[in-house]
Design an enzyme around this catalytic site. Structure first.
Site, mmCIF file in Angstrom:
data_model
loop_
_atom_site.group_PDB
_atom_site.id
_atom_site.type_symbol
_atom_site.label_atom_id
_atom_site.label_comp_id
_atom_site.label_asym_id
_atom_site.label_seq_id
_atom_site.Cartn_x
_atom_site.Cartn_y
_atom_site.Cartn_z
ATOM 1 C CG ASP A 54 16.938 27.268 87.310
ATOM 2 O OD1 ASP A 54 16.052 27.430 88.136
ATOM 3 O OD2 ASP A 54 17.287 28.108 86.462
ATOM 4 C CD GLU A 79 10.794 26.592 86.817
ATOM 5 O OE1 GLU A 79 11.625 27.098 87.583
ATOM 6 O OE2 GLU A 79 10.337 27.181 85.836
ATOM 7 C CG ASP A 153 11.126 28.862 90.812
ATOM 8 O OD1 ASP A 153 12.202 28.481 90.300
ATOM 9 O OD2 ASP A 153 10.346 29.635 90.248
ATOM 10 C CB ILE A 155 16.961 30.435 89.860
ATOM 11 C CG1 ILE A 155 18.244 29.959 90.561
ATOM 12 C CG2 ILE A 155 17.113 31.913 89.452
ATOM 13 C CD1 ILE A 155 19.482 30.055 89.689
ATOM 14 C CG ASP A 156 10.410 33.331 90.356
ATOM 15 O OD1 ASP A 156 9.958 32.736 89.364
ATOM 16 O OD2 ASP A 156 9.937 34.395 90.792
ATOM 17 C CB THR A 158 15.326 31.722 84.720
ATOM 18 O OG1 THR A 158 14.448 30.991 85.544
ATOM 19 C CG2 THR A 158 16.574 30.931 84.464
ATOM 20 C CG ASP A 298 6.420 30.754 89.846
ATOM 21 O OD1 ASP A 298 7.649 30.862 89.850
ATOM 22 O OD2 ASP A 298 5.760 30.449 88.825
HETATM 23 C C1 2IP Z 1 8.789 32.905 85.878
HETATM 24 C C2 2IP Z 1 9.368 34.238 86.291
HETATM 25 C C3 2IP Z 1 8.839 35.287 85.367
HETATM 26 C C4 2IP Z 1 7.336 35.440 85.541
HETATM 27 C C5 2IP Z 1 6.681 34.083 85.320
HETATM 28 C C6 2IP Z 1 7.312 32.957 86.140
HETATM 29 O O1 2IP Z 1 9.457 31.881 86.568
HETATM 30 O O2 2IP Z 1 9.049 34.576 87.617
HETATM 31 O O3 2IP Z 1 9.513 36.463 85.646
HETATM 32 O O4 2IP Z 1 6.860 36.383 84.613
HETATM 33 O O5 2IP Z 1 5.339 34.194 85.658
HETATM 34 O O6 2IP Z 1 6.722 31.741 85.829
HETATM 35 P P1 2IP Z 1 6.821 37.956 84.910
HETATM 36 O O7 2IP Z 1 8.217 38.423 85.164
HETATM 37 O O8 2IP Z 1 6.204 38.558 83.682
HETATM 38 O O9 2IP Z 1 5.962 38.106 86.123
HETATM 39 P P2 2IP Z 1 10.923 31.277 86.075
HETATM 40 O O10 2IP Z 1 11.860 32.421 85.948
HETATM 41 O O11 2IP Z 1 11.234 30.379 87.229
HETATM 42 O O12 2IP Z 1 10.661 30.539 84.811
HETATM 43 CA CA CA Z 2 9.336 30.621 88.638
HETATM 44 CA CA CA Z 3 12.789 28.831 88.050
#
Ligand code: 2IP
Ligand code: CA
Ligand code: CA
Length: 376
Positions: A54, A79, A153, A155-156, A158, A298
């Site tokens: 990340d 992030e 972001d 890696i979203d 994670t 995001d």
């Molecule tokens: C997170 C990731 C999570 C999401 C959350 C994000 O970002 O996308 O999956 O929750 O809202 O902030 P959910 O899966 O319940 O929608 P990261 O992985 O970058 O921390």
């Molecule tokens: Ca994210």
């Molecule tokens: Ca991330």
């Protein structure tokens, strides 16, 4: 504009390769996890991990794009913080050095003197990415880079990236979990208006080659600026039987209210960016989130692509308020330049009122009308 778009797509491709590399080398990946602490902690997860992948990816994007566009210097944010603590308790600043050799020796320290891992990563970081995509050359829209700023972001999703499930069967075209939901998100917004302008979404784990077991990625982009819209995708139709995609942790009250509208087509998936991508691809008509658990990094890139296709992303709380007050014109969309007042750390950049991502305005209206009259 073509130059900035190419630069962001190129940076997303390099990022995707680093993400794939870290996943493919299991031993390497195990080295890379470190628990988040303090105010940067995403309150949603008991255990939230940031990975060196990340941090590295964010720095690579900052470095490569910043070098090409000095006007963006100081306006590329993301992030992650670039401080990383190795297992010896040393805090090191992750950065891309001038030469591959210097980057490798910095990574050698960060990676507790693991030479092969450091060299593998340094090579990926300094690799030239050659884009073979004629569509990128045809973009002839001039937006001065000094008017823009960028949210990354790296890696979203994670959690899914770390868990690493390769094949999860889709339901209604949507993967409920797994590596597919791990995305690289790079979004540019207008510094003065805060509106999203350009988005790149890269899916590093789009397909696994059955023979080589290597991952193949795919990217999507969109631009929406002063009435001009350009996109690598086409606008999906509004289907007669629409579906909605929600977080698995969405409140029971919202689920109960939306159930009569969608029935079996109320779907769940991991990853905020992935759920937005599902709306972009026409796999869901809406993504409704009632909590402030997403951040500017995001939503910026997916939001720009949605706008390029004639959709959008509203602040749920503000849109409901406007709807209840009888407002039927433009509804309040998310913006990207102002931190939330009174918040600290990552919370400053949270989309605090929740959101609705949509492609068709008429469908957004159905969602708002349903939620506005429900007892939540
Ligand atoms: C997170 C990731 C999570 C999401 C959350 C994000 O970002 O996308 O999956 O929750 O809202 O902030 P959910 O899966 O319940 O929608 P990261 O992985 O970058 O921390
Ligand atoms: Ca994210
Ligand atoms: Ca991330």
């Amino acid at each position: 504009m073509s130059a900035l778009l190419k630069s962001l797509v190129g940076a997303s491709e390099k990022s995707a390769r680093i993400a794939q590399l870290c996943r493919q080398e299991e031993a390497l990946f195990q080295l890379l996890i470190e628990e988040k602490t303090g105010t940067d902690k995403n309150k949603k997860f008991v255990q939230d991990f940031k990975t060196l992948a990340d941090v590295l990816i964010q720095e690579v994007i900052k470095h490569d794009v910043g070098k090409e566009f000095p006007e963006l210097h100081g306006h590329i944010c993301g992030e992650e913080s670039n401080k990383f603590e190795n297992s010896l308790g040393e805090t090191l600043v992750v950065q891309v050095c001038t030469t591959q050799r210097d980057t490798a020796s910095l990574l050698f320290k960060i990676l507790d003197r693991n030479q092969p891992a450091a060299e593998l990563l340094a090579a990926a970081i300094h690799q030239e990415v050659a884009l073979q995509d004629p569509a990128l050359d045809t973009v002839a829209l001039a937006i001065p880079p000094e008017r823009l700023a960028i949210w990354i972001d790296p890696i979203d999703s994670t959690n899914q990236y770390i868990r690493g499930q390769a094949s999860v069967a889709p339901i209604g075209g949507i993967c409920p979990s797994g590596l597919r939901s791990a995305l690289v998100l790079i979004g540019a917004y207008d510094r003065s208006s805060g509106d999203p302008v350009l988005g790149v979404i890269n899916e590093p784990f789009f397909r696994e080659d059955p023979l080589t077991h290597r991952w193949q990625g795919v990217y999507h982009w969109g631009i929406s600026y002063q009435g001009t819209s350009l996109c690598s995708l086409s606008r999906p139709p509004l289907r007669p039987e629409p579906s909605v995609v929600l977080s698995r942790s969405e409140t029971p009250a919202i689920q109960r209210v939306l159930r009569p509208l969608y029935g079996e087509r109320l779907l769940f998936a991991s990853g905020a960016g992935y759920k937005m991508l599902c709306v972009i691809l026409g796999l869901a008509e809406a993504y409704v989130l009632s909590e402030g658990s997403t951040f500017k990094w995001d939503s910026c890139a997916p939001h720009a692509i949605l706008r390029a296709l004639g959709g959008g992303m509203v602040d749920l709380e503000a849109a409901l308020q406007a709807w209840r007050a009888g407002q039927r014109g433009a509804l309040p969309e998310l913006t990207y330049s102002q931190p939330a007042g009174g918040a600290v750390g990552a919370e400053r950049w949270a989309n605090r009122g929740g959101l609705v991502a949509f492609m068709h305005r008429e469908h957004l209206e159905v969602v708002l009308a349903t939620l506005a009259t429900a007892a939540l």
